[in-house]
Design a protein around this motif. Structure first.
Motif, short mmCIF file in Angstrom:
data_model
loop_
_atom_site.label_atom_id
_atom_site.label_comp_id
_atom_site.label_asym_id
_atom_site.label_seq_id
_atom_site.Cartn_x
_atom_site.Cartn_y
_atom_site.Cartn_z
N PRO A 189 0.82 -1.23 0.00
CA PRO A 189 0.00 0.00 0.00
C PRO A 189 0.85 1.27 0.00
O PRO A 189 0.43 2.30 -0.58
N ASP A 190 2.02 1.22 0.61
CA ASP A 190 2.92 2.38 0.59
C ASP A 190 3.34 2.71 -0.85
O ASP A 190 3.28 3.86 -1.29
N VAL A 191 3.76 1.68 -1.57
CA VAL A 191 4.20 1.88 -2.95
C VAL A 191 3.04 2.34 -3.82
O VAL A 191 3.17 3.25 -4.65
N GLU A 192 1.87 1.71 -3.62
CA GLU A 192 0.68 2.10 -4.39
C GLU A 192 0.31 3.56 -4.14
O GLU A 192 -0.06 4.28 -5.06
N GLU A 193 0.42 3.97 -2.88
CA GLU A 193 0.06 5.34 -2.52
C GLU A 193 0.97 6.34 -3.24
O GLU A 193 0.51 7.34 -3.78
N ILE A 194 2.25 6.01 -3.29
CA ILE A 194 3.21 6.93 -3.92
C ILE A 194 3.01 6.99 -5.43
O ILE A 194 3.01 8.06 -6.04
N LEU A 195 2.83 5.81 -6.05
CA LEU A 195 2.80 5.79 -7.52
C LEU A 195 1.39 5.99 -8.09
O LEU A 195 1.25 6.39 -9.24
N ALA A 196 0.39 5.71 -7.29
CA ALA A 196 -1.01 5.98 -7.66
C ALA A 196 -1.42 5.39 -9.01
O ALA A 196 -2.07 6.05 -9.83
N ILE A 197 -0.99 4.17 -9.28
CA ILE A 197 -1.53 3.43 -10.44
C ILE A 197 -1.99 2.06 -9.95
O ILE A 197 -1.62 1.63 -8.86
N ALA A 198 -2.79 1.40 -10.79
CA ALA A 198 -3.36 0.11 -10.37
C ALA A 198 -2.28 -0.96 -10.28
O ALA A 198 -1.38 -1.04 -11.11
N LEU A 199 -2.42 -1.80 -9.28
CA LEU A 199 -1.48 -2.90 -9.06
C LEU A 199 -1.93 -4.12 -9.88
O LEU A 199 -3.10 -4.49 -9.85
N ILE A 200 -1.00 -4.74 -10.59
CA ILE A 200 -1.37 -5.97 -11.32
C ILE A 200 -0.61 -7.19 -10.80
O ILE A 200 -0.93 -8.34 -11.13
N GLY A 201 0.40 -6.97 -9.93
CA GLY A 201 1.10 -8.13 -9.39
C GLY A 201 2.10 -7.78 -8.32
O GLY A 201 2.67 -6.70 -8.34
N VAL A 202 2.27 -8.74 -7.40
CA VAL A 202 3.32 -8.63 -6.38
C VAL A 202 4.12 -9.93 -6.46
O VAL A 202 3.57 -11.02 -6.34
N SER A 247 -1.77 -13.24 0.49
CA SER A 247 -1.00 -12.61 1.55
C SER A 247 0.33 -13.34 1.65
O SER A 247 0.38 -14.55 1.63
N PHE A 248 1.40 -12.58 1.71
CA PHE A 248 2.71 -13.23 1.81
C PHE A 248 3.17 -13.36 3.27
O PHE A 248 4.26 -13.80 3.54
N GLN A 249 2.32 -12.90 4.18
CA GLN A 249 2.69 -13.00 5.60
C GLN A 249 2.59 -14.47 6.01
O GLN A 249 1.50 -15.01 6.09
N GLN A 250 3.72 -15.09 6.30
CA GLN A 250 3.67 -16.50 6.67
C GLN A 250 3.31 -16.62 8.15
O GLN A 250 3.85 -15.90 8.97
#
Lengths: 268, 94
Positions: A189-202, A247-250
């Motif tokens: 969400p931090d990266v999304e907030e800064i770049l403000a474009i839609a996410l298509i993959g992590v 979710s990548f949180q193991q």
């Protein structure tokens, strides 16, 4: 109906454009799509070695553009999938051997006979980048959760938007959840907030990328590869499917892990 | 079932070779062709032809072969140098 022309770019070098192109392309082909990959990084050819096709090159992108061969002759068929092929970059020429208009013409021609035309862009914002996005219907911007890569991604996003291509979509690569848990890496969400474009993959950081690349194999073949699974998800989203972001949180593993967590020690 | 992972790989080298060594070998080949400005396809063909010819008479170590084309000192010609390890020297075959 013509296929999609998708350009993978980043601004900064070394964030995983070529790995992303190879894996998304292979995942699409595994799903039965007709796919052609174009290495637009003229002078620094690499998609061929990542795909394990480096010994089959006879003609390249510049040969096609200059009319030294037919397009078909420069398309190297993948080792496993007859519906996947690669047009390699020229290794001994400069970026200005190709013009944006020529790229538009070539990608549109290929889109008539393929479901997907994936263009692997060079790093930077110069001619090579401009060639790579020239014909794109859609641009995927690859970044890592690091300040330099995100800053360059922002610059690229501005340039793509100025080029009157639909807003680019974001791939966050080499994501390390355990560092995010410690507060040592920006979260999605931090990266999304800064770049403000839609996410298509992590795509999580994954050592299997190195071993599969060593062998010239795509990570999407490796069912144990977390990055491979993430690339498969991106391929499905590109085809319009709704795929939830895992979710990548193991969770803490085993008795000791649970005990440590109960005692307030986060697993790192 | 990790031991099954190499199955179906038709491409040389065998899956039991460490991937780091596969990477090194692939790079050697590709760098030679980059430096020579000869296409990798042609280089691979030359290498394979040399192996085929020599294998008729000698037990050649296919994985250890190195073929380079480089400028020769004091002349303006390039020279092809092939370093081809022989497993059992001069074990002539009929």
């Amino acid at each position: 109906m013509a296929g999609q022309i998708v350009t993978i770019t980043s601004g900064k070098g070394g964030v995983g454009k070529t790995t992303t192109t190879a894996n998304i392309g292979t995942a699409l082909a595994m799903g039965g799509r007709d796919v052609v990959l174009i290495d637009a990084d003229i002078g620094l050819r690499n998609l061929d070695i990542v795909m394990g096709l480096e010994n089959r090159i006879v003609y390249d992108l510049v040969d096609v553009i200059e009319g030294n061969c037919r397009v078909r002759q420069a398309m190297i068929r993948d080792k496993r999938f007859p519906n996947l092929s690669l047009i390699p970059a020229a290794q001994t020429r400069d970026k200005d051997a190709v013009s944006p208009e020529q790229m538009v013409e070539l990608t549109q021609e290929l889109a008539l006979t393929h479901d997907f035309v994936l263009v692997d862009s060079p790093a930077g914002i110069e001619q090579g980048f401009r060639n790579a996005i020239a014909g794109a219907h859609r641009v995927l911007v690859v970044t890592t959760p690091e300040v330099s890569a995100v800053r360059d991604a922002d610059r690229i996003i501005g340039l793509v938007e100025a080029a009157e291509i639909p807003p680019p979509q974001l791939i966050v690569n080499r994501f390390r959840p355990e560092m995010v848990l410690r507060g040592d890496m920006m979260d999605i969400p931090d990266v999304e907030e800064i770049l403000a474009i839609a996410l298509i993959g992590v795509v999580p950081e994954d050592q299997s990328i190195i071993t599969s690349t060593n062998r010239g194999e795509a990570a999407v073949f490796d069912t144990y590869s977390a990055a491979g699974r993430a690339f498969k998800d991106i391929a499905r989203r590109l085809q319009g499917e709704e795929v939830a972001f895992p979710s990548f949180q193991q969770p803490p593993v085993g008795v000791m892990g649970r005990l440590m967590k109960a005692l307030g020690f986060a697993r790192v | 079932m990790r031991f099954l992972r190499g199955f179906g790989r038709q491409q040389q080298p065998a899956p039991d070779v460490a991937s780091s060594q596969v990477a090194k070998q692939r790079l050697k080949v590709v760098l030679v062709s980059d430096q020579m400005r000869v296409s990798p396809g042609l280089m691979a063909a030359i290498q394979s032809d040399l192996i085929d010819v020599l294998s008729r008479r000698l037990d050649v170590d296919r994985d250890g072969i190195e073929v380079t084309i480089s400028p020769t000192q004091y002349t303006d010609v390039d020279t092809l140098t092939a370093r081809i390890p022989i497993r059992r020297a001069a074990r002539a075959r009929r």
